[in-house]
Design an enzyme around this catalytic site. Structure first.
Site, PDB file in Angstrom:
ATOM      1  N   ASN A  13       0.859  -1.188   0.000  1.00 49.38           N
ATOM      2  CA  ASN A  13       0.000   0.000   0.000  1.00 49.38           C
ATOM      3  C   ASN A  13       0.893   1.235   0.000  1.00 49.38           C
ATOM      4  OD1 ASN A  13      -1.982   1.932   0.279  1.00 49.38           O
ATOM      5  ND2 ASN A  13      -2.427   1.443   2.415  1.00 49.38           N
ATOM      6  N   TRP A  14       0.989   1.887  -1.148  1.00 44.91           N
ATOM      7  CA  TRP A  14       1.896   3.025  -1.276  1.00 44.91           C
ATOM      8  C   TRP A  14       1.339   4.301  -0.647  1.00 44.91           C
ATOM      9  CZ3 TRP A  14       4.060   2.728  -6.988  1.00 44.91           C
ATOM     10  CH2 TRP A  14       4.932   1.640  -7.072  1.00 44.91           C
ATOM     11  N   LYS A  15       0.064   4.292  -0.297  1.00 49.04           N
ATOM     12  CA  LYS A  15      -0.553   5.481   0.298  1.00 49.04           C
ATOM     13  C   LYS A  15      -0.285   6.702  -0.596  1.00 49.04           C
ATOM     14  CE  LYS A  15      -0.301   3.221   4.737  1.00 49.04           C
ATOM     15  NZ  LYS A  15      -0.201   3.339   6.211  1.00 49.04           N
ATOM     16  N   HIS A  35      -9.829   1.130   4.634  1.00 48.33           N
ATOM     17  CA  HIS A  35      -8.557   1.228   5.368  1.00 48.33           C
ATOM     18  C   HIS A  35      -8.739   2.138   6.575  1.00 48.33           C
ATOM     19  CE1 HIS A  35      -4.373   2.286   6.268  1.00 48.33           C
ATOM     20  NE2 HIS A  35      -4.045   1.187   5.624  1.00 48.33           N
ATOM     21  N   GLU A  76      -7.071   4.465   7.769  1.00 48.76           N
ATOM     22  CA  GLU A  76      -6.822   5.886   7.516  1.00 48.76           C
ATOM     23  C   GLU A  76      -8.013   6.533   6.820  1.00 48.76           C
ATOM     24  OE1 GLU A  76      -2.016   5.158   7.302  1.00 48.76           O
ATOM     25  OE2 GLU A  76      -3.122   5.532   5.445  1.00 48.76           O
ATOM     26  N   GLU A  88      -5.930  -5.170  10.221  1.00 49.79           N
ATOM     27  CA  GLU A  88      -4.925  -4.143  10.479  1.00 49.79           C
ATOM     28  C   GLU A  88      -5.201  -3.464  11.814  1.00 49.79           C
ATOM     29  OE1 GLU A  88      -3.061  -2.354   6.602  1.00 49.79           O
ATOM     30  OE2 GLU A  88      -4.991  -1.445   7.049  1.00 49.79           O
ATOM     31  N   GLY A 103       2.098   2.240  10.862  1.00 51.33           N
ATOM     32  CA  GLY A 103       2.977   3.399  10.785  1.00 51.33           C
ATOM     33  C   GLY A 103       3.560   3.827  12.110  1.00 51.33           C
ATOM     34  N   SER A 113       2.928  -2.507  10.176  1.00 54.54           N
ATOM     35  CA  SER A 113       4.381  -2.497  10.358  1.00 54.54           C
ATOM     36  C   SER A 113       5.017  -3.851  10.018  1.00 54.54           C
ATOM     37  CB  SER A 113       4.737  -2.074  11.791  1.00 54.54           C
ATOM     38  OG  SER A 113       4.310  -0.745  12.049  1.00 54.54           O
ATOM     39  N   GLY A 166       2.720  -1.229   4.287  1.00 56.81           N
ATOM     40  CA  GLY A 166       2.880   0.188   3.990  1.00 56.81           C
ATOM     41  C   GLY A 166       4.307   0.554   3.654  1.00 56.81           C
ATOM     42  N   GLY A 167       5.020   1.128   4.613  1.00 58.62           N
ATOM     43  CA  GLY A 167       6.348   1.683   4.363  1.00 58.62           C
ATOM     44  C   GLY A 167       7.343   0.728   3.750  1.00 58.62           C
TER      45      GLY A 167
END
Length: 248
Positions: free
Chosen positions: A9-11, A94, A96, A166, A172, A212, A233-234
């Site tokens: 997920n590149w957000k 999601h 967010e 999640e 994050g 994470s 994510g990251g």
């Protein structure tokens, strides 16, 4: 046997050029992978990256969609628009989106129905906040979210839905649910699916863990019996890191 699915997920990251370079590097190293590889990218990257990924194992997903086909919804994108530019998957609900953009259990359900009706493969998210976990309400929160998401969804479509557990407190933050904690909740989610749809659907449904996930913990997470993949994510923003996840 359920096919593992690793989704990055590149957000709100990457440009067209950096995204195309990423796809080229990753695709060149995948070979005949037995893992389903998905990149969840910003709207502006869907078409160019879908083109770049043609003939490779990489599939492109949108990070959100509206549940209506068209209308006065400034800034929104419909399922048909996403399909037209090459998206095959879409992330729904999601945390967010819930936290910052007022996503609700009801809109998640509407979007899940629309995704299936439009031929997009949904990745529907659920998970508790830190306060909810510390209050001991993880199962009740997850139950509410899962039952609301699948209201009115047929067994056949439920089996084709990917669920991503999640925990919000692990997104994050650098904090990660242990493999045992993730397995416990994901097994509970599978039990909810079994109660609603029966054993066959619950055994067919793929359930990911997100929060994470990194190259140094993905193997332990993926070794759990009920965990079928990761929504990352990251650690999905660099090709070598993402490849380490895919090659867990």
């Amino acid at each position: 046997m359920r096919k593992p699915i690793i989704a990055g997920n590149w957000k709100m990251h990457m440009t067209i050029e950096s995204g195309k370079a990423f796809v080229k590097e990753v695709a060149a190293s995948l070979g005949d992978t037995e893992v389903e590889v998905v990149l969840c990218v910003p709207f502006t990257l869907i078409q160019p990256l879908s083109t770049a990924a043609e003939g490779t194992p990489v599939k492109i997903a949108a990070q959100n969609m509206h549940y209506e086909d068209f209308g006065a919804f400034t800034g929104e994108v419909s399922a048909d628009m996403l399909k037209e530019v090459g998206a095959t998957y879409v992330v729904i609900g999601h945390s967010e989106r819930r936290q910052y953009f007022n996503e609700t259990d009801e809109t998640v359900n509407l979007k899940l129905k629309k995704a299936h009706a439009s031929g997009l493969k949904p990745i529907v998210c659920c998970g508790e906040t830190l306060e909810e976990r510390e209050a001991g309400t993880t199962e009740s929160v997850v139950k509410r979210q899962v039952e609301a998401a699948f209201e009115g969804i047929s067994p056949e479509l439920a089996a084709e839905t990917v669920v991503a557990y999640e925990p919000v407190w692990a997104i994050g933050t650098g904090r990660t649910a242990t493999a045992a904690q993730a397995q416990e909740v994901i097994a509970y989610i599978r039990s909810l699916v079994e109660a609603k749809y029966g054993d066959e659907v619950s055994e067919e449904m793929r359930i990911q863990y997100g929060g994470s996930v990194k190259p140094d913990n993905v193997e332990e997470i993926m070794n759990e019996v009920d965990i079928d993949g990761a929504l990352v994510g990251g650690a999905s923003l660099k090709p070598d890191s993402f490849l380490s996840l895919v090659n867990f």
